[in-house]
Design a protein around this motif. Structure first.
Motif, short mmCIF file in Angstrom:
data_model
loop_
_atom_site.label_atom_id
_atom_site.label_comp_id
_atom_site.label_asym_id
_atom_site.label_seq_id
_atom_site.Cartn_x
_atom_site.Cartn_y
_atom_site.Cartn_z
N ILE A 418 -17.91 50.10 0.39
CA ILE A 418 -18.24 48.76 -0.12
C ILE A 418 -17.18 48.34 -1.12
N SER A 419 -16.52 47.25 -0.83
CA SER A 419 -15.40 46.79 -1.66
C SER A 419 -15.89 46.18 -2.97
N GLU A 420 -14.96 46.04 -3.89
CA GLU A 420 -15.26 45.42 -5.19
C GLU A 420 -15.92 44.05 -5.06
N PRO A 421 -15.26 43.12 -4.34
CA PRO A 421 -15.83 41.77 -4.28
C PRO A 421 -17.22 41.74 -3.64
N LEU A 422 -17.44 42.56 -2.62
CA LEU A 422 -18.76 42.58 -1.99
C LEU A 422 -19.80 43.14 -2.96
N ALA A 423 -19.42 44.21 -3.68
CA ALA A 423 -20.35 44.82 -4.63
C ALA A 423 -20.76 43.80 -5.70
N LYS A 424 -19.80 43.02 -6.16
CA LYS A 424 -20.09 42.01 -7.18
C LYS A 424 -21.09 40.98 -6.65
N ALA A 425 -20.81 40.51 -5.45
CA ALA A 425 -21.69 39.51 -4.85
C ALA A 425 -23.10 40.06 -4.65
#
Ligand code: ADP
Ligand code: ZN
Ligand code: ZN
Length: 742
Positions: A418-425
């Motif tokens: 799970i990438s950074e931007p997806l985790a944030k969202a």
């Protein structure tokens, strides 16, 4: 030359192998065809009967002068049996199989299961006389009779369910005997039709009204039927409201007194979809699905034949519902792979639907947010009529899509799924109480090899499809058999991170739970859905918002409508992109578009993240911009260049055997026979090569691909090969199957 016809007189499944041979008289020789209905003299008394031709041959199977002659043929197929026969004959000729296999495909199985009976006990006396009888029974201490009579008198309808009564009142059938004899009660039997959703209430029927966009398409399709009668393709973006279009079309067909078949991929055949049809049509609808027993299926088919059911919804096999006056066949999500049969005959439901439509004057309607390249090509040629729905219902926006370059993530040191931007969202949605779907784009096949640093994928230099990694450490192309050694380092960038891809849904679930410990997670994959209703249970629970995050493979992205889902994460877009066949680009585009389309179907707009190692690939680019046309243009030029369907027709000849050497020999002979037939050298023949899974359960598999623009030429070639294989005993231990891609 004499011509003989094998005729069957009983078309129930078990009797299919029992055929009788008849001579074809001179005057009928030019007219007779497999699948036709004929009049024949039958039995010792030569009683005239109707039979069906399942085979034509020059060889008499018994002493020629004992063979009787066919009396006449019926050229106009009128009974539903005759129509289905004709369809089976067509399937046999198009796809290659025996008539028997084709018949078993189109005819419902008459299983020898006992019909379920619902028995009820009914009071025959008036309440007054019953009361008298009761008093008498009490006096005589007939305790069991007293219990029955009291229960009957207490019941409003003066009836009791037989088995319930026996159980709850603790009586036996012996107790009932004297009551039956004295005509105090009667036992009624009603046949119960089995079927999954039959019990659903139709009381709260709701009907939506179509909007302008929907009405335009409905009018257009009905007009097409009145004029040219071409198959209609609806290209409608996700959430544009295709279901209501189907329902209003169905309504208009029902008003003409005709019936409708609706095909839906099995995976999308959920309570949710089904409920919408029930709300509109009530008990005129019946559902076929794979969890029904044979007996239940047979009942459904029987109800259709008798006109009690007018709309049959189901997967591929529902296409063969024996409706007496079929008016329309609708195929939803027409691009789905599941419409293609993987067993002999390997038919495609779309093609068979169109053929059945032609034979029975029924209209065919195809619908998808991402039409198959095959269908869209036909629509562009004018062979199909094209209808577009470009707006979501109520002009809800399509989700905003962002691409995450996994190569950059790796560079930044993030090796998690799970990438950074997806985790944030995800964090944000969880805080807002909205729902999330995480989609692992994965099928059974592993095998392809790619570089996680630069996205390089090992492809066959001749066929332009991904090669797959075999146990013996080689990369193999499954179209042409080309082989090369597996790489230790990426040939493009030198990175050691090159290899197969291994993560599964379970690992993702674990990771999500550790990243968001408070979130409620549901996982849907082969393991969690193995139970009979597992599939529905999970979707229903998610729909009731009992979970925040749903993790799953392809089964979660098909056709579901969860209004509270506002975020979709595609974890590894590349997985399907690197499938080892020429449709991988198409399938990826379709999956990504469908996945992205799950977000923002309700009032709150949606967002999607696509994680990939190949952000520049046109399938991914087009899915991000949700631009079908752009995808189609790229894809069709690739197909044209490489002579893949629909630019060219393609036939596969699959061979399977436990004896590897024998198989290799046999396939070589087939290859040589093809080149002998192809005198003018117009065919493109590739292989024999190992199949993508070259050995399954100790059966070795090889395949030859043959390409040519003209499908009919390939069909003729198939006929020749069938003869060749039948005549040579060397093939008796090789299992040969034909498969057409058009
Ligand atoms: P599609 O199959 O094209 O992706 P659906 O048929 O599932 O889309 O419709 C999307 C959503 O819009 C559904 O929730 C549906 O109930 C709603 N909808 C579509 N058309 C109408 C309509 N005319 N009136 C009310 N709701 C509608
Ligand atoms: Zn690399
Ligand atoms: Zn190749």
């Amino acid at each position: 030359m004499e011509l003989y016809a094998d005729v069957i007189v009983d078309i129930s499944h078990e009797k299919l192998d029992k055929s009788f041979q008849y001579r074809v008289p001179e005057r009928l020789k030019s007219k007779i065809q497999v699948g036709m209905t004929v009049k024949i003299p039958f039995g010792k008394t030569n009683r005239e009967m109707t039979g069906y031709v399942v085979n034509l041959t020059g060889q008499a199977s018994i002493c020629a002068d004992r063979i009787k002659e066919i009396l006449d043929i019926n050229e106009r197929a009128e009974s539903i049996e005759a129509k289905m026969m004709g369809l089976a004959a067509w399937i046999r000729s198009q796809y290659g199989s025996t008539m028997n296999q084709a018949l078993k495909t189109v005819l419902p199985v008459k299983a020898k299961v006992q019909e379920k009976q619902k028995k009820t006990i009914r009071l025959l006396l008036s309440a007054e006389s019953a009361q008298e009888y009761l008093t008498e029974a009490k006096r005589k201490h007939y305790a069991a009779r007293v219990r029955i009579l009291e229960a009957l008198l207490a019941s409003e309808s003066k009836t009791l369910d037989y088995s319930e009564a026996l159980r709850e009142l603790q009586i036996t059938s012996a107790t009932l005997k004297p009551l039956l004899k004295e005509h105090i009660v009667a036992v009624d039997c009603d046949r119960v039709y089995r079927g999954g959703f039959q019990q659903m209430e139709s009381a709260d029927r709701k009907r939506q009204t179509s909007n302008v966009q929907q009405r335009m398409v409905i009018e257009g399709i009905l007009e097409e039927f009145r004029t040219n009668g071409r198959p209609c393709l609806i290209h409608g973006v996700t959430g544009s409201g295709k279901t209501l279009v189907y329902m209003e079309l169905i309504q208009s067909v029902l008003e003409q007194g005709k019936q409708v078949i609706v095909l839906i991929p099995e995976i999308a055949l959920t309570y949710q979809t089904v409920r919408r049809f029930y709300e509109y049509f009530g008990n005129q609808v019946s559902i076929l699905h794979s969890r029904l027993s044979q007996g239940e299926r047979y009942d459904q088919m029987q109800q259709a034949r008798e006109g009690r059911v007018k709309v049959m919804i189901g997967p591929r096999s529902a296409l063969f519902t024996p409706f007496p006056d079929l008016g329309m066949i609708i195929i939803d999500e027409e691009h789905e792979n599941s419409y293609k049969s993987e067993n002999m005959p390997r038919y495609h439901a779309r093609e068979v639907a169109i053929q059945r439509g032609k034979m029975e004057r029924a209209q065919v309607v195809l619908g998808s947010a991402t039409p198959s390249v095959d269908s869209y090509c036909k629509a562009k040629n004018g062979e199909y009529a094209l209808f577009s729905m470009t707006q979501r219902y109520e002009n809800r926006p399509l989700p905003k899509v962002e691409i995450v370059d996994l190569r950059e993530e790796l560079k930044a040191g993030n090796r998690s799924m799970i990438s950074e931007p997806l985790a944030k969202a995800m964090q944000q949605r969880l805080q807002r109480g909205e729902q999330i779907m995480l989609f692992l784009n994965r099928r059974g096949y592993a095998g392809f090899v790619s570089c996680r640093s630069c996205g390089y994928v090992a492809k066959c230099p001749h066929c332009d499809v991904s090669m797959s990694l075999h146990n013996h450490g080689k990369l193999v192309c499954h179209y042409c058999g080309y082989e090369t050694n597996a790489y230790q380092q990426c040939p493009s960038c030198g990175s050691p991170y090159i290899g197969g891809f291994k993560a599964g849904t379970q690992q993702i679930e674990k990771m999500v739970k550790s990243m968001f410990p408070k979130s409620r997670v549901l996982r849907m994959d082969f393991d969690t859905t193995r139970k009979k209703e597992g599939h529905t249970e999970i979707l229903e629970a998610f729909n009731r918002r009992e979970a925040d995050i749903l993790i799953g493979t392809q089964m979660i992205v098909k056709g579901h409508d969860f209004p509270n889902v506002t975020l979709v994460g595609v974890l590894a877009a590349d997985l399907s992109l690197n499938d080892v066949d020429f449709r991988s680009g198409e399938r990826t585009f379709q999956l990504l578009t469908q996945a992205v389309g799950r977000a923002g179907r309700g009032a709150v707009p949606g967002e999607a993240f696509i994680q990939t190692y190949q952000p520049g690939h046109y399938s991914i680019q087009a899915a991000v911009s949700q631009d079908y046309e752009a995808f189609y243009e790229e894809e069709i030029s690739y197909r044209t260049l490489m002579k893949y369907p629909p630019a060219s027709a393609m036939m596969a000849v699959f061979g399977g055997s436990t004896d590897e050497q024998l198989l290799e020999q046999g396939m070589k002979y087939i290859g040589e026979y093809i080149s002998r037939l192809d005198k003018k050298n117009v065919l493109q023949v590739i292989g024999p090569a190992p199949e993508s899974v070259s050995r399954v359960q100790d059966i070795y598999r090889r395949v030859i691909y043959i390409k040519h623009e003209d499908r009919n030429l390939l069909t003729a070639l198939k006929d020749k090969l069938e003869e060749y294989i039948e005549m040579n005993s060397g093939f008796s231990n090789i299992h040969i199957q034909f498969d057409f891609h058009i």
